[in-house]
Design a protein around this motif. Structure first.
Motif, PDB file in Angstrom:
ATOM      1  N   LYS A   1      -8.379  31.627  46.852  1.00 22.45           N
ATOM      2  CA  LYS A   1      -8.561  31.046  45.511  1.00 22.45           C
ATOM      3  C   LYS A   1      -8.826  29.548  45.608  1.00 22.45           C
ATOM      4  O   LYS A   1      -9.461  28.974  44.724  1.00 22.45           O
TER       5      LYS A   1
ATOM      6  N   LYS B   1      -1.456  30.453  41.175  1.00 21.29           N
ATOM      7  CA  LYS B   1      -2.111  31.525  41.931  1.00 21.29           C
ATOM      8  C   LYS B   1      -1.834  31.381  43.414  1.00 21.29           C
ATOM      9  O   LYS B   1      -1.986  30.287  43.971  1.00 21.29           O
TER      10      LYS B   1
ATOM     11  N   GLU C   1      -3.140  25.762  37.980  1.00 22.36           N
ATOM     12  CA  GLU C   1      -4.263  25.467  37.088  1.00 22.36           C
ATOM     13  C   GLU C   1      -3.903  25.660  35.627  1.00 22.36           C
ATOM     14  O   GLU C   1      -2.915  26.303  35.276  1.00 22.36           O
ATOM     15  N   GLU C   2      -4.766  25.114  34.809  1.00 21.30           N
ATOM     16  CA  GLU C   2      -4.662  25.183  33.356  1.00 21.30           C
ATOM     17  C   GLU C   2      -4.813  26.642  32.884  1.00 21.30           C
ATOM     18  O   GLU C   2      -5.579  27.405  33.463  1.00 21.30           O
TER      19      GLU C   2
ATOM     20  N   LEU D   1      -6.323  29.248  30.358  1.00 19.88           N
ATOM     21  CA  LEU D   1      -7.451  29.344  29.430  1.00 19.88           C
ATOM     22  C   LEU D   1      -7.164  30.425  28.400  1.00 19.88           C
ATOM     23  O   LEU D   1      -6.607  31.476  28.729  1.00 19.88           O
TER      24      LEU D   1
ATOM     25  N   GLU E   1     -11.569  37.970  27.788  1.00 17.46           N
ATOM     26  CA  GLU E   1     -11.981  38.152  29.186  1.00 17.46           C
ATOM     27  C   GLU E   1     -13.160  39.100  29.270  1.00 17.46           C
ATOM     28  O   GLU E   1     -13.284  40.039  28.478  1.00 17.46           O
TER      29      GLU E   1
ATOM     30  N   LYS F   1      -5.953  45.035  31.676  1.00 17.25           N
ATOM     31  CA  LYS F   1      -5.091  44.857  32.846  1.00 17.25           C
ATOM     32  C   LYS F   1      -3.638  45.263  32.615  1.00 17.25           C
ATOM     33  O   LYS F   1      -2.962  45.710  33.533  1.00 17.25           O
TER      34      LYS F   1
ATOM     35  N   GLU G   1     -12.137  33.922  38.060  1.00 16.51           N
ATOM     36  CA  GLU G   1     -12.055  34.349  39.464  1.00 16.51           C
ATOM     37  C   GLU G   1     -13.390  34.934  39.882  1.00 16.51           C
ATOM     38  O   GLU G   1     -14.173  35.389  39.053  1.00 16.51           O
TER      39      GLU G   1
HETATM   40  P1  AMP Z   1      -7.218  36.579  38.956  1.00 15.16           P
HETATM   41  O1  AMP Z   1      -6.613  37.344  40.089  1.00 15.16           O
HETATM   42  O2  AMP Z   1      -7.584  35.184  39.239  1.00 15.16           O
HETATM   43  O3  AMP Z   1      -8.275  37.365  38.272  1.00 15.16           O
HETATM   44  O4  AMP Z   1      -6.156  36.603  37.801  1.00 15.16           O
HETATM   45  C1  AMP Z   1      -5.689  37.822  37.280  1.00 15.16           C
HETATM   46  C2  AMP Z   1      -5.588  37.711  35.785  1.00 15.16           C
HETATM   47  O5  AMP Z   1      -4.800  36.575  35.436  1.00 15.16           O
HETATM   48  C3  AMP Z   1      -6.932  37.461  35.103  1.00 15.16           C
HETATM   49  O6  AMP Z   1      -7.643  38.626  34.847  1.00 15.16           O
HETATM   50  C4  AMP Z   1      -6.477  36.792  33.818  1.00 15.16           C
HETATM   51  O7  AMP Z   1      -6.029  37.765  32.906  1.00 15.16           O
HETATM   52  C5  AMP Z   1      -5.296  35.978  34.264  1.00 15.16           C
HETATM   53  N1  AMP Z   1      -5.713  34.588  34.565  1.00 15.16           N
HETATM   54  C6  AMP Z   1      -6.127  34.089  35.749  1.00 15.16           C
HETATM   55  N2  AMP Z   1      -6.403  32.779  35.650  1.00 15.16           N
HETATM   56  C7  AMP Z   1      -6.171  32.424  34.371  1.00 15.16           C
HETATM   57  C8  AMP Z   1      -6.273  31.207  33.629  1.00 15.16           C
HETATM   58  N3  AMP Z   1      -6.644  30.058  34.191  1.00 15.16           N
HETATM   59  N4  AMP Z   1      -5.963  31.250  32.318  1.00 15.16           N
HETATM   60  C9  AMP Z   1      -5.553  32.398  31.732  1.00 15.16           C
HETATM   61  N5  AMP Z   1      -5.429  33.569  32.361  1.00 15.16           N
HETATM   62  C10 AMP Z   1      -5.722  33.592  33.669  1.00 15.16           C
END
Ligand code: AMP
Ligand code: GLY
Length: 430
Positions: free
Chosen positions: A103, A144, A186-187, A189, A193, A215, A284
């Motif tokens: 990441k 993360k 991170e911030e 958001l 989605e 999810k 992501e």
């Molecule tokens: P990722 O593995 O990075 O996809 O994160 C898994 C889930 O976490 C994503 O599908 C989002 O629902 C949530 N997520 C990840 N990053 C953010 C973010 N910066 N703001 C809000 N939700 C996030």
């Protein structure tokens, strides 16, 4: 063509179902496959992450094309090993797969190429240093793990106490293993989605139909995150201007950024987006197809997937070949009771013949194994993805839920609100 599909989930079953429809395809293998895939392809017992085992297997069976499902194969360098031998394969290199496998790599890539994404507060391998910045961030905060953590690597911390728990769990107590030894803050958001997946040969690209995943394990987006409880796709999921904004502000700068960094990217690229009031932003990258997005996507494919994937491997993708059935598609995932926590396995699955009697409904099998008496029994958390395409989302939902009601195993659980969450087109806001 004789094709080897690497992986053993519902995504791979969906790929095999579609590849089988091609008049070009003679033989399909799946490594390792699963009890349901065995009905449609010859399953060979080599794990997806076992690069040496897969090289030895391909040496023996000599596929004309290999298609890679899961990230572990890519992160372990499977495509590099195949390309070094001039064996046609679809999937990015180990270096390119860092976009998913790290990441921090992916965040640095996004920032370097000025692609919209959540603001980063910092990357850390020391807990005291990470804890020190907590008084400078906004809440909730996203934390993360840097590496692959089987879906457990993201924490949405509501307050400093939750953040401290996750930071100490990963960096001090090693609760996530090697994938969690570095973290990124991170911030958060807010917005809708969207899974935007494209296929590229490194020169041209073609977007697949956009999809939305669900999810959380329970209706109303409640409960813990899972690998994905269902997905849907409709023609009007995105407005035309929003689609154009995604292509011009995210997709094209990403492909250009890869080229500028001398990273040859061939295969599927999954861009997880948040459509925020300030426009789409990248949450992501995954260097592969999504699961269960793929199930909903193949249901709408109106082209020869074997031909297109052979083109991708041979570096001659023709984007116009990708044609889509108008309307909608839905995949609802049936899971073992207790998933994503502890769950029992070995539960016999009843009613699948009822599903195959319904025209246009597919039961893509994920976590199920064939018993010696030929019954199919659960072997994982996500068991089946009941999938259908139809002219409207409502019709697709009706087909899928009619079929899902016919299937039973002890403890079966599925969401009843797939596709119902937001049926407004996702438009550019603000
Ligand atoms: P990722 O593995 O990075 O996809 O994160 C898994 C889930 O976490 C994503 O599908 C989002 O629902 C949530 N997520 C990840 N990053 C953010 C973010 N910066 N703001 C809000 N939700 C996030
Ligand atoms: N469904 C989300 C993923 O495949 O990562």
């Amino acid at each position: 063509m004789n094709i080897l599909v690497v992986g053993g989930g519902g995504r791979e079953h969906a790929l095999i179902w579609k590849l089988r429809q091609s008049p070009r395809v003679e033989k399909l293998w799946c490594a390792p496959g699963n009890g349901g895939v065995a009905a449609d392809a010859e399953c060979l017992p080599v794990e997806a992450g076992d690069v040496d085992g897969l090289v030895a297997l391909a040496e023996r069976i000599q596929p004309d094309l290999t298609v890679v499902g899961p990230e572990i194969a890519l992160a372990n360098g499977l495509t590099d090993a195949f390309r070094a031998r001039n064996w046609p394969i679809v999937g990015p290199s180990q270096q390119a797969a860092q976009l998913e496998a790290s990441k921090i790599f992916s965040k640095e890539f996004l920032l370097r190429h000025e692609i919209p994404t959540a603001k980063m507060y910092g990357a850390f391998d020391s807990a005291p240093e990470a804890l020190r910045v907590l008084d400078q961030v906004s809440w909730p905060l996203v934390i993360k793990a840097d590496g692959l953590c089987a879906g457990k690597g993201v924490c949405l911390a509501a307050n400093p106490a939750e953040a401290k728990d996750f930071i100490e769990g990963t960096l001090l107590r090693d609760q996530l293993g090697p994938g969690g030894r570095k973290i990124l803050l991170e911030e958060t958001l807010a917005g809708d989605e969207l899974s935007f997946i494209l296929v590229t040969d490194g020169h041209s690209y073609a977007p697949l139909v956009p999809t939305r995943d669900h999810k959380r394990v329970f209706d109303g987006n409640l409960g813990p995150n899972t690998g994905g409880m269902g997905a849907y796709s409709t023609d009007d999921l995105l407005t035309a201007p929003m689609r154009q904004t995604i292509l011009s502000t995210i997709v094209e700068p990403t492909l250009q950024g890869l080229a500028d960094d001398n990273i040859r990217y061939q295969g599927f690229l999954y861009i997880g987006l948040m459509l925020t009031p300030d426009g789409p932003k990248v949450l992501e990258f995954n260097c592969r197809l999504g699961d269960p997005e793929t199930q909903a996507i193949v249901a709408r494919m109106d082209f020869d997937l074997a031909e297109v994937l052979a083109d991708v491997a041979a570096d001659r993708l023709i984007p116009e070949k990708l044609k889509w059935k108008p309307g909608a598609s839905v995949c609802v995932v049936l899971v073992s009771g207790g998933y994503p926590g502890r769950f029992a396995t070995g539960k016999v699955i009843h009613g699948l013949t009822g599903v195959s009697d319904l025209t246009g409904v597919m039961a893509f099998v994920a976590g199920a194994a064939l018993h010696p008496d030929h019954s199919l029994a659960t072997s994982g958390g996500r068991v089946l993805g009941i999938t259908a395409a139809a002219p409207t989302l409502q019709a697709a939902l009706r087909h899928v839920y009619d079929a899902a009601h016919k299937v039973h195993f002890d403890g079966v659980h599925y969401r009843k609100d797939i596709g119902a969450h937001d049926q407004q087109p996702l438009a550019a806001k603000g």
